[in-house]
Motif scaffolding. Structure first.
Motif, PDB file in Angstrom:
ATOM      1  N   GLU A   1    -118.683 -25.793  34.210  1.00  0.00           N
ATOM      2  CA  GLU A   1    -118.882 -26.383  32.885  1.00  0.00           C
ATOM      3  C   GLU A   1    -118.051 -27.659  32.771  1.00  0.00           C
ATOM      4  O   GLU A   1    -116.835 -27.632  32.913  1.00  0.00           O
ATOM      5  CB  GLU A   1    -118.480 -25.393  31.787  1.00  0.00           C
ATOM      6  CG  GLU A   1    -118.867 -25.887  30.410  1.00  0.00           C
ATOM      7  CD  GLU A   1    -118.763 -24.803  29.335  1.00  0.00           C
ATOM      8  OE1 GLU A   1    -117.977 -23.861  29.503  1.00  0.00           O
ATOM      9  OE2 GLU A   1    -119.471 -24.925  28.321  1.00  0.00           O
ATOM     10  N   ARG A   2    -118.731 -28.791  32.567  1.00  0.00           N
ATOM     11  CA  ARG A   2    -118.026 -30.066  32.380  1.00  0.00           C
ATOM     12  C   ARG A   2    -118.261 -30.549  30.958  1.00  0.00           C
ATOM     13  O   ARG A   2    -119.037 -29.945  30.218  1.00  0.00           O
ATOM     14  CB  ARG A   2    -118.572 -31.114  33.368  1.00  0.00           C
ATOM     15  CG  ARG A   2    -118.482 -30.663  34.825  1.00  0.00           C
ATOM     16  CD  ARG A   2    -118.987 -31.759  35.756  1.00  0.00           C
ATOM     17  NE  ARG A   2    -119.301 -31.219  37.071  1.00  0.00           N
ATOM     18  CZ  ARG A   2    -120.090 -31.819  37.955  1.00  0.00           C
ATOM     19  NH1 ARG A   2    -120.657 -32.981  37.666  1.00  0.00           N
ATOM     20  NH2 ARG A   2    -120.327 -31.268  39.122  1.00  0.00           N
ATOM     21  N   ASP A   3    -117.637 -31.666  30.617  1.00  0.00           N
ATOM     22  CA  ASP A   3    -117.754 -32.152  29.240  1.00  0.00           C
ATOM     23  C   ASP A   3    -119.204 -32.417  28.846  1.00  0.00           C
ATOM     24  O   ASP A   3    -119.604 -32.204  27.716  1.00  0.00           O
ATOM     25  CB  ASP A   3    -116.954 -33.455  29.064  1.00  0.00           C
ATOM     26  CG  ASP A   3    -115.467 -33.165  29.102  1.00  0.00           C
ATOM     27  OD1 ASP A   3    -115.114 -31.966  28.937  1.00  0.00           O
ATOM     28  OD2 ASP A   3    -114.679 -34.097  29.320  1.00  0.00           O
ATOM     29  N   ASP A   4    -119.989 -32.903  29.802  1.00  0.00           N
ATOM     30  CA  ASP A   4    -121.355 -33.293  29.449  1.00  0.00           C
ATOM     31  C   ASP A   4    -122.396 -32.261  29.859  1.00  0.00           C
ATOM     32  O   ASP A   4    -123.582 -32.562  29.880  1.00  0.00           O
ATOM     33  CB  ASP A   4    -121.694 -34.649  30.085  1.00  0.00           C
ATOM     34  CG  ASP A   4    -121.786 -34.549  31.595  1.00  0.00           C
ATOM     35  OD1 ASP A   4    -121.200 -33.598  32.157  1.00  0.00           O
ATOM     36  OD2 ASP A   4    -122.458 -35.387  32.214  1.00  0.00           O
TER      37      ASP A   4
END
Ligand code: AMP
Ligand code: GLY
Length: 430
Positions: free
Chosen positions: A364-367
């Protein structure tokens, strides 16, 4: 008193466990080496830690004041996380290390079945010498399955006459550095999973599920952790009789009797042969993907099962919705041999429509959420028939698209199910 449950593990199976107790009367905390976004959204707290580090797990359990723990994967069982939690006064639903050997040591598992006269055990021999194992292949008058005794994530078995020739089998034994091997008669039939909830002598079985281990459509390609699975609205599968199911349950019960004090899930992987069910292996935990078929149809509160297990009571009878389920994994392109990570996942729990979505190994990344090199996410359809459940799962996969992903569209389709039915009919001489 409300319970505080600690869930250990961060795959699709554990997301299914989390969702099952999401609405139960408990606070849920989770820990795993990867951050599963689905579990993190459900849980009151999510700790990233090495789930095979008993001290780290115990420390987190004490931190959150866990009154119960559930262990999802096999690796923590193998290093004694259940034992460590119990020493710290936290009851964990899962076998202690010694009993998890039924999964973690295939040589022990076979000897155990033979010594205790548990029915359904194929002919086998165990070896700690590669050359002796190769000689046995030459001498044995039939096809054999070659199995490393330890954990290999479902990818270590080679079956002569199916995946490899006898010469390739021997080369595999000589090239690999396994300390101990099991060679056993090749079983022919259809594979079936039956998972049992076990504690205090109670054995409660779930409907049968069929997993698909091969990576590619039509059951081709290398073995994987499991590409998808289906179950029917009844306890049996379409190619299975009630007597087959009952015989498999008897084998599980005989195993639990002999194991003494086993608790947690006992997963029986059976080959349904012309002579009835035989044990391919046992696992000491829910299957992944099979948990995603079983838990969404479980109508009994899983928390009641956990509490009864801890209190030394017999387990409640389990009710399952009479619904068929089809689960399909999306895995990174190239999985399992050359997986390419980094594709953005285009579907989430909301956009999956009527299907349930369970995350596995994603980043899970920011985008957004991205694939890693292991299985990414699974979608599950529930309906009155396998065909309708399959369509629901496919609709969700269509939202996901296939950019950077691979899935087996054939799982649960009428054609593949019919092939299983025809195969069993042929073996039984119907
Ligand atoms: P396991 O890791 O024991 O589940 O084995 C992986 C896969 O190898 C199973 O799902 C079967 O497809 C196959 N297999 C294992 N043992 C046998 C056997 N005795 N005969 C035929 N196939 C087997
Ligand atoms: N589905 C196979 C496993 O969980 O081992």
């Amino acid at each position: 008193m409300s319970e505080t449950v600690l869930l250990i593990g961060g795959g699709g199976r554990e997301h299914a466990i989390a969702r099952t107790i999401e609405d139960s009367d408990c606070d849920l905390y989770a820990c795993a080496s990867n951050r599963n976004p689905g579990i993190a959204r459900i849980a009151a707290g999510f700790e990233s830690l090495e789930e095979t580090d008993p001290e780290a797990v115990v420390a987190y359990a004490e931190d959150v004041g866990a009154t119960l723990a559930v262990v999802g994967p096999e690796a923590p069982l193998d290093v004694g996380v259940v034992d460590a939690l119990e020493d710290a006064g936290v009851y964990a639903f899962g076998p202690k290390r010694a009993q998890a050997r039924i999964e973690t040591d295939k040589a022990f598992q076979r000897r155990f079945m033979a010594e205790n006269d548990v029915p359904g055990c194929p002919d086998f021999e165990t070896f700690d010498d590669s050359e002796a194992a190769c000689d046995f292949i030459d001498e044995y008058g039939g096809d054999l399955a070659i199995k490393p005794a330890g954990l290999t994530g479902g990818k270590g078995v080679k079956v002569i006459g199916d995946q490899v020739t006898p010469e390739e089998g021997k080369a595999y034994i000589r090239d690999s550095e396994y300390d101990q091997l099991v060679l056993e008669e090749r079983l022919i039939g259809e594979e079936v999973t039956i998972q049992a909830f076990v504690a205090n002598g109670s054995v409660r079985t779930a409907p049968a599920v069929q997993d698909h281990k091969r990576a590619y459509e039509g059951d081709e390609g290398p073995n994987t952790g499991g590409m998808g699975s289906y179950s029917d609205a009844s306890r049996e599968l379409p190619f299975m009789t009630e007597a087959d199911y009952e015989r498999a349950v008897e084998i599980i019960e005989a195993t639990v009797d002999a194991l003494e004090g086993y608790r947690g899930i006992l997963y029986g992987q059976f080959m349904l042969t012309a002579d009835g069910p035989k044990v391919i292996e046992y696992n000491a935990r829910f299957g992944d993907p099979e948990a995603m078929n079983t838990l969404p149809t479980l109508e009994t509160d899983f928390l009641d099962v956990l509490v009864a297990a801890r209190e030394g009571e017999s387990l409640p009878d389990l009710e399952f919705a009479e619904q068929a389920t089809v689960c399909k994994y999306a895995v990174p392109e190239g999985y399992p041999t050359e997986p390419k990570a980094g594709a953005k996942v285009q579907v989430d729990e909301e956009s999956a429509g009527d299907a349930l979505l369970f995350y596995a190994s994603v980043d899970e990344r920011d985008d957004g959420i991205y694939t890693t090199t292991s299985r990414s996410f699974a979608v599950v359809g529930l309906a009155d028939t396998i065909a309708e459940a399959e369509e629901i799962a496919e609709d969700a996969l269509a939202v996901a698209g296939d950019e950077g992903l691979h899935m087996r569209h054939d799982i649960g389709k009428a054609e593949l199910v019919q092939r299983r039915i025809d195969h069993m009919a042929e073996l039984r001489g119907d």
